[in-house]
Write a protein that holds these residues in place. Structure first.
Motif, PDB file in Angstrom:
ATOM      1  N   TYR A 550      16.237  51.746 -86.026  1.00  0.00           N
ATOM      2  CA  TYR A 550      17.126  52.177 -84.935  1.00  0.00           C
ATOM      3  C   TYR A 550      17.507  53.643 -85.125  1.00  0.00           C
ATOM      4  O   TYR A 550      17.524  54.440 -84.179  1.00  0.00           O
ATOM      5  N   SER A 551      17.785  54.023 -86.368  1.00  0.00           N
ATOM      6  CA  SER A 551      18.134  55.411 -86.653  1.00  0.00           C
ATOM      7  C   SER A 551      16.974  56.338 -86.334  1.00  0.00           C
ATOM      8  O   SER A 551      17.157  57.401 -85.721  1.00  0.00           O
ATOM      9  N   CYS A 552      15.766  55.955 -86.729  1.00  0.00           N
ATOM     10  CA  CYS A 552      14.585  56.767 -86.424  1.00  0.00           C
ATOM     11  C   CYS A 552      14.418  56.932 -84.915  1.00  0.00           C
ATOM     12  O   CYS A 552      14.124  58.030 -84.418  1.00  0.00           O
ATOM     13  N   ALA A 553      14.592  55.849 -84.184  1.00  0.00           N
ATOM     14  CA  ALA A 553      14.444  55.908 -82.726  1.00  0.00           C
ATOM     15  C   ALA A 553      15.518  56.784 -82.095  1.00  0.00           C
ATOM     16  O   ALA A 553      15.252  57.557 -81.164  1.00  0.00           O
ATOM     17  N   ALA A 554      16.743  56.682 -82.603  1.00  0.00           N
ATOM     18  CA  ALA A 554      17.844  57.475 -82.050  1.00  0.00           C
ATOM     19  C   ALA A 554      17.694  58.951 -82.369  1.00  0.00           C
ATOM     20  O   ALA A 554      18.142  59.811 -81.609  1.00  0.00           O
ATOM     21  N   ASN A 555      17.066  59.254 -83.509  1.00  0.00           N
ATOM     22  CA  ASN A 555      16.885  60.652 -83.906  1.00  0.00           C
ATOM     23  C   ASN A 555      15.771  61.346 -83.141  1.00  0.00           C
ATOM     24  O   ASN A 555      15.714  62.575 -83.085  1.00  0.00           O
ATOM     25  N   ALA A 556      14.862  60.578 -82.563  1.00  0.00           N
ATOM     26  CA  ALA A 556      13.611  61.127 -82.039  1.00  0.00           C
ATOM     27  C   ALA A 556      13.832  62.071 -80.861  1.00  0.00           C
ATOM     28  O   ALA A 556      14.669  61.834 -79.988  1.00  0.00           O
ATOM     29  N   HIS A 557      13.052  63.123 -80.862  1.00  0.00           N
ATOM     30  CA  HIS A 557      13.020  64.077 -79.742  1.00  0.00           C
ATOM     31  C   HIS A 557      11.587  64.175 -79.237  1.00  0.00           C
ATOM     32  O   HIS A 557      10.652  64.366 -80.018  1.00  0.00           O
ATOM     33  N   LEU A 558      11.394  64.037 -77.924  1.00  0.00           N
ATOM     34  CA  LEU A 558      10.064  64.132 -77.319  1.00  0.00           C
ATOM     35  C   LEU A 558       9.849  65.531 -76.753  1.00  0.00           C
ATOM     36  O   LEU A 558      10.709  66.061 -76.045  1.00  0.00           O
ATOM     37  N   ASP A 559       8.713  66.100 -77.074  1.00  0.00           N
ATOM     38  CA  ASP A 559       8.336  67.404 -76.533  1.00  0.00           C
ATOM     39  C   ASP A 559       7.152  67.199 -75.582  1.00  0.00           C
ATOM     40  O   ASP A 559       6.297  66.337 -75.829  1.00  0.00           O
ATOM     41  N   ALA A 560       7.124  67.953 -74.497  1.00  0.00           N
ATOM     42  CA  ALA A 560       6.068  67.777 -73.495  1.00  0.00           C
ATOM     43  C   ALA A 560       5.426  69.120 -73.163  1.00  0.00           C
ATOM     44  O   ALA A 560       6.078  70.167 -73.229  1.00  0.00           O
ATOM     45  N   ASP A 561       4.138  69.076 -72.797  1.00  0.00           N
ATOM     46  CA  ASP A 561       3.482  70.300 -72.341  1.00  0.00           C
ATOM     47  C   ASP A 561       3.472  70.332 -70.818  1.00  0.00           C
ATOM     48  O   ASP A 561       4.090  69.481 -70.150  1.00  0.00           O
ATOM     49  N   GLY A 562       2.769  71.301 -70.255  1.00  0.00           N
ATOM     50  CA  GLY A 562       2.766  71.468 -68.800  1.00  0.00           C
ATOM     51  C   GLY A 562       2.136  70.329 -68.050  1.00  0.00           C
ATOM     52  O   GLY A 562       2.361  70.173 -66.845  1.00  0.00           O
ATOM     53  N   GLN A 563       1.337  69.501 -68.735  1.00  0.00           N
ATOM     54  CA  GLN A 563       0.709  68.347 -68.094  1.00  0.00           C
ATOM     55  C   GLN A 563       1.442  67.051 -68.419  1.00  0.00           C
ATOM     56  O   GLN A 563       0.914  65.965 -68.206  1.00  0.00           O
ATOM     57  N   GLU A 564       2.654  67.198 -68.961  1.00  0.00           N
ATOM     58  CA  GLU A 564       3.498  66.048 -69.312  1.00  0.00           C
ATOM     59  C   GLU A 564       2.880  65.185 -70.401  1.00  0.00           C
ATOM     60  O   GLU A 564       3.134  63.976 -70.454  1.00  0.00           O
ATOM     61  N   ASN A 565       2.053  65.785 -71.243  1.00  0.00           N
ATOM     62  CA  ASN A 565       1.611  65.096 -72.447  1.00  0.00           C
ATOM     63  C   ASN A 565       2.715  65.221 -73.485  1.00  0.00           C
ATOM     64  O   ASN A 565       3.147  66.334 -73.803  1.00  0.00           O
ATOM     65  N   ARG A 566       3.165  64.100 -74.022  1.00  0.00           N
ATOM     66  CA  ARG A 566       4.342  64.099 -74.880  1.00  0.00           C
ATOM     67  C   ARG A 566       4.007  63.664 -76.302  1.00  0.00           C
ATOM     68  O   ARG A 566       3.122  62.842 -76.523  1.00  0.00           O
ATOM     69  N   ALA A 567       4.794  64.233 -77.237  1.00  0.00           N
ATOM     70  CA  ALA A 567       4.661  63.854 -78.641  1.00  0.00           C
ATOM     71  C   ALA A 567       6.034  63.967 -79.290  1.00  0.00           C
ATOM     72  O   ALA A 567       6.912  64.696 -78.811  1.00  0.00           O
ATOM     73  N   PHE A 568       6.239  63.231 -80.373  1.00  0.00           N
ATOM     74  CA  PHE A 568       7.483  63.332 -81.118  1.00  0.00           C
ATOM     75  C   PHE A 568       7.504  64.654 -81.879  1.00  0.00           C
ATOM     76  O   PHE A 568       6.509  65.035 -82.514  1.00  0.00           O
ATOM     77  N   ASP A 569       8.618  65.345 -81.818  1.00  0.00           N
ATOM     78  CA  ASP A 569       8.775  66.647 -82.470  1.00  0.00           C
ATOM     79  C   ASP A 569       9.726  66.485 -83.650  1.00  0.00           C
ATOM     80  O   ASP A 569      10.933  66.378 -83.471  1.00  0.00           O
ATOM     81  N   LYS A 570       9.176  66.452 -84.863  1.00  0.00           N
ATOM     82  CA  LYS A 570      10.013  66.227 -86.048  1.00  0.00           C
ATOM     83  C   LYS A 570      11.000  67.362 -86.279  1.00  0.00           C
ATOM     84  O   LYS A 570      12.135  67.138 -86.713  1.00  0.00           O
ATOM     85  N   LYS A 571      10.600  68.589 -85.993  1.00  0.00           N
ATOM     86  CA  LYS A 571      11.472  69.731 -86.256  1.00  0.00           C
ATOM     87  C   LYS A 571      12.693  69.733 -85.346  1.00  0.00           C
ATOM     88  O   LYS A 571      13.777  70.153 -85.758  1.00  0.00           O
ATOM     89  N   ARG A 572      12.545  69.272 -84.126  1.00  0.00           N
ATOM     90  CA  ARG A 572      13.657  69.288 -83.172  1.00  0.00           C
ATOM     91  C   ARG A 572      14.398  67.961 -83.122  1.00  0.00           C
ATOM     92  O   ARG A 572      15.372  67.825 -82.381  1.00  0.00           O
ATOM     93  N   SER A 573      13.945  66.973 -83.865  1.00  0.00           N
ATOM     94  CA  SER A 573      14.635  65.682 -83.899  1.00  0.00           C
ATOM     95  C   SER A 573      15.901  65.794 -84.738  1.00  0.00           C
ATOM     96  O   SER A 573      16.070  66.716 -85.544  1.00  0.00           O
TER      97      SER A 573
END
Length: 610
Positions: A550-573
């Motif tokens: 739950y903590s990992c999920a709550a910490n997560a930040h998603l980053d997206a590019d111009g085509q809305e491809n998304r990935a988890f961003d550890k640095k910004r989480s």
């Protein structure tokens, strides 16, 4: 809430009158506050042989002190005497009026939980000043603590302001002749302006000081420890340390904790709040703990924006120092914005919700949390995913099974090192030691995680289940393969359909960034995240309930590019996210292998944002 049948035996002091009004319905309170009031009345008339005594004159002393020497320093009533609000009369009276046979204060801890804007911080600051210099403890030490310097200073700044504003009773004096506690020499403030860091009371050789979380002093002997903004605490270490210091004090000592209702992803605040709720309701017998928890009742939650009559249950200063216009404006905004609605419900009305920036609609996440029974899933196809730590932080291994109905079941295992566990808990602001004790994380010996522990767990799973392959983050995979070799567990790395297959467990690379590859069966994070979201929103997945996950999920930040491809961003989480990364990888691996097609849930249900 039942009414007391012993009204004739009750004293007529302000705190007890408030409690009677709360129990008998003359003021609007929630069920938990009503229970606290009933507890007060019951203990007065029926102590069951316990070492408890109600001393109204002790309660009266603090209630007289507050408006006599302390001013209100902000808001429409700035400059007026600090007359405690009705709810504060009950709290202050209870904290100082209840005594033991020895004369010592009954309560060693207190929990104050209300909606925003109900003057908790100024009240706690006033209590701190009272115990520092005017309660009667020579060389009293009072500390304001917080998750960081900012939160430690919240109520301490209020205390400094009270000492620097003119004392009550000088309204007819010219402004230049009005005295403050500071200018009159009653207190000495160390530090200029906003940099004040300690208040001293020379006549009793006492002090009041702010300390950030983790700051330590030599041999503290606290008369009072005040901690506001408990919902922001990431670890309970400092609270527990100060609680032990309070427990060692031979005389009067008090730890007073204040908070808004914590989110479900704020484990420290949630744990303490749940304990004090049980104390208030009588489910936990603790004669030394006081609780005032102002929330709307469960029956009010669905219609709270329309039901203004229930608002005072969570906002006990409503209409007194907190205008109705303030909360009406917040509610009007919340009616049209889901993200605002969740925060307004929690912060103003005491309705527990989750993180306000959860990566997916949190109610959907909560709906798929449950128990995953490995034994029942034997014989089902499953996929593994691995995110190795660089040294000693957190390693996560997720397993995703598909049962006969097509439902997915996911369980995640975690490892960290025992060496330096407390220091990492403070640095990451996560209760690792508690998670280790609860067996949610395996702590291995040494300063660096020995990958053979992970390899052995993978070997066990492969021996007991129908594992198709393991998806991995390319970083560190060589160390894992070497560890597998050490324990005699064969693995091989898949490099494409044209390359020959090896012996043992198949390892398949999983991309971590936003790049999407269109080659057959390539595992990429944008695809895996979408497939995990589809499963969560359709409730065709069960994820093992774990505070770490739950903590990992709550910490997560998603980053997206111009085509809305998304990935988890550890640095910004906001913290460690290894568990949610491996869950996405495992689900992506399973669904990619299964070749599931068809419309996304987003096409039929739409996107839900927290």
């Amino acid at each position: 809430m039942r009414r007391t049948n012993s009204s004739a035996r009750l004293p007529d002091d302000p705190a007890t009158r408030w409690a009677r009004d709360a129990v008998e319905g003359r003021i609007v309170v929630g069920e938990i506050v009503a229970a606290a009031a009933q507890r007060h009345l019951k203990d007065i008339v029926d102590r069951d042989g316990r070492d408890l005594h109600w001393r109204p004159e002790k309660a009266a002393h603090v209630l007289r002190f507050l408006p006599a020497l302390l001013p209100i320093t902000a808001g429409a009533k700035a400059g007026q005497p600090f007359h405690p609000l009705p709810w504060q009369v009950f709290c202050a009276g209870s904290l100082f009026g209840w005594r033991m046979n020895s004369g010592r204060m009954r309560f060693r801890s207190g929990w104050l939980e209300t909606g925003k804007g109900q003057a908790k911080s100024p009240f706690m600051a006033a209590i701190g000043l009272y115990m520092m210099g005017w309660y009667g403890i020579p060389r009293a030490e009072v500390y304001s603590i917080g998750q960081d310097r900012r939160t430690a200073n919240v109520l301490f700044t209020d205390a400094v302001a009270m000492c620097r504003h003119p004392m009550p009773g000088q309204e007819d004096e010219p402004e230049e002749l009005r005295e403050t506690l500071d200018s009159a020499g009653h207190v000495l403030i160390r530090g200029e302006g906003k940099n004040a860091w300690r208040i001293e009371h020379p006549s009793t050789d006492s002090m009041f000081q702010a300390l950030a979380n983790g700051e330590a002093i030599s041999g503290p002997r606290p008369a009072a420890v005040l901690a506001d903004e408990i919902h922001e605490f990431k670890s309970g270490h400092s609270i527990e340390t100060w609680q032990r210091a309070i427990a060692k004090m031979p005389g009067d000592a008090l730890m007073l904790l204040g908070t808004n209702t914590p989110a479900s992803t704020q484990p420290v605040g949630t744990t303490y709040s749940e304990f004090y709720q049980k104390v208030a309701r009588g489910e936990v017998k603790d004669d030394q703990a006081f609780a005032f928890i102002a929330r709307v009742d469960k029956a009010d939650r669905e219609t709270i924006f329309e039901n203004e009559a229930a608002w005072p249950k969570a906002l006990p200063a409503l209409g007194v120092t907190f205008p109705y216009e303030n909360i009406r404006g917040e509610v009007n905004t919340a009616r049209v914005l889901l993200s605002t609605a969740m925060s307004v419900k929690r912060l103003y009305f005491g309705i527990p919700t989750g993180a306000t920036e959860f990566w997916i609609a949190e109610e959907a996440w909560v709906a798929v949390q449950g128990e995953v029974d490995e034994a029942r899933l034997k014989g089902c196809r499953c996929w593994l995913s691995l995110d190795l730590s660089k040294k000693n932080d957190l390693t996560a291994l997720s397993v995703c099974w598909q049962d006969a109905s097509g439902h997915l079941w996911v369980k995640t295992f975690y490892w960290t090192t025992r060496d330096g566990l407390s220091d990492r808990a403070k640095a990451d602001q996560a209760p690792y030691d508690e998670w280790v004790e609860g067996e949610f994380i395996s702590a291995v010996p040494g300063a660096v995680i020995d990958k053979t522990f992970v390899a052995a767990e993978v070997q066990r799973i492969c021996a007991e289940h129908e594992v198709e392959f393991l998806a991995f983050d390319p970083a560190g995979i060589a160390d894992f393969m070497a560890a597998c070799g050490e324990i005699g567990f064969p693995v091989w790395r898949y490099k494409g359909p044209d390359e020959p297959e090896g012996q043992g467990l198949k390892l398949v690379a999983h991309g971590q960034g936003k790049l999407v590859r269109f080659e057959d069966r390539q595992l990429t994070m944008p695809r895996s995240i979408e497939r995990l979201e589809d499963r969560i929103l359709a409730e065709t997945i069960t994820i093992e309930a774990s505070p770490v996950t739950y903590s990992c999920a709550a910490n997560a930040h998603l980053d997206a590019d111009g085509q809305e491809n998304r990935a988890f961003d550890k640095k910004r989480s906001r913290g460690r996210i290894d568990g949610i990364v491996t869950i996405a990888m495992a689900v992506g691996a399973a669904m990619n292998e299964l070749g599931e097609t068809g419309p996304s849930v987003y096409e039929t249900r739409g996107i839900l944002m927290a």
